[in-house]
Write a protein that holds these residues in place. Structure first.
Motif: not given
Length: 316
Positions: A53-54, A58-61, A75-76
């Motif tokens: 990611y830029s 946090s990653l969800l769903d 993180g990225t």
């Protein structure tokens, strides 16, 4: 009377403010309003997804084909495990929502197809490029080791240049097995050819056009958008068009193969090729990425579907 007093009070307040001193305030001033961007993604080993990611998120769903995945990290860059392995050729949908520290969210839907993790080494073995309805254009692939042909691609030029390309199905192949592809005419039979423990499989590419006669290129890709496994350039050497290659697509393919180190020197000379004299690789699968790997067969001495034999055409 009360209304008049309120109006007068407002007038006094407004008249007490110097002209131009009224200010408006942006409630979001100084806050991050940029939505995070998914810069890269890649299927890894058919069992996880690599995401970049830029900014920190946090990653969800997270879901794979509608089944939620348990994963939590900030993180990225991420390597998200699927909790199962996608089968080669299987299509699946990966969904993920990312949120940054300011609460901005971005949702991505990624269609993935299980990769072939057993791609064998292979070469272009025999080619009929000046076919007729009774002796059509064909391309034969020789496999040099065990594996699966799933997702490998045969093309009559660089993919993306409006050339026809054919994606091979999932066929378990062994060393010295062959796949024979009828390009623009169907075969009379699709029964495999068995020869001394080797198998020759027969397929149809369904092209609307023939191969490009005696000036052209045949490319074998390991997978879509993947590296080139093998290539062959052939010309009559008589054309002054496209730097002597006859067609732009042949020239472009030749330059690409040379740049990648997949071809050296002159093209295979094809002026003596006919519908019954074809281009064949020397027996044993010799592969020096040059015209010296090939010869022109005698008339009606092609060996499509079986291992090549050396019957060279001799000009009188």
């Amino acid at each position: 009377m009360k209304a008049l007093l309120i109006a007068a009070a407002i007038a006094v307040i407004l008249s007490s403010c110097p002209y131009g001193s009224i200010r408006t305030f942006d409630a979001f001033y100084g806050k991050d309003k940029e939505v995070p961007k998914l810069l890269e993604y890649e299927l890894i080993g058919n069992s996880s997804m690599h995401l970049v990611y830029s900014e920190e998120v946090s990653l969800l769903d997270i879901e794979l084909d509608g089944r939620k995945l348990s994963y939590s990290m900030h993180g990225t860059a991420f390597l998200v495990p699927f909790q199962r392995e996608i089968e080669r050729g299987e299509a699946a949908s990966f969904l993920v929502t990312a949120a940054d520290a300011a609460g901005n969210t971005a949702r991505a839907s990624i269609d993935v197809v299980g990769k072939n993790l057993e791609i064998p080494e292979a070469v272009i073995n025999e080619v009929s490029v000046k076919g007729t309805s009774s002796s059509p254009d064909r391309i034969e692939i020789l496999f040099l080791e065990d594996g699966s042909s799933a997702g490998m691609i045969v093309s009559d030029g660089l993919i993306g240049e409006e050339n026809h390309h054919f994606i091979l199905p999932d066929i378990p192949v062994g060393k010295d097995d062959l796949i024979l592809i009828y390009w623009d005419h169907e075969s009379g039979s699709y029964d495999p050819v068995y020869d001394n423990g080797r198998t020759g499989y027969i397929l149809y590419a369904g092209s609307d056009t023939t191969l490009s006669g005696t000036n052209g290129a045949i490319l074998l890709y390991r997978e879509m958008d993947g590296e080139i496994e093998d290539g062959m350039i052939y010309t009559t050497g008589e054309s002054e068009l496209s730097e002597g290659y006859g067609y732009n697509r042949t020239m472009n393919a030749a330059k690409k193969l040379i740049l990648l180190g997949e071809w050296e020197g002159d093209p295979v000379p094809s002026s003596s090729v006919t519908s019954s004299r074809v281009i064949a690789r020397l027996p044993g699968g010799q592969d020096t990425n040059s015209a010296s790997d090939f010869f022109i067969t005698e008339a009606r001495k092609s060996t499509f579907g079986t291992i090549n034999q050396y019957f060279p055409y001799e000009e009188e």
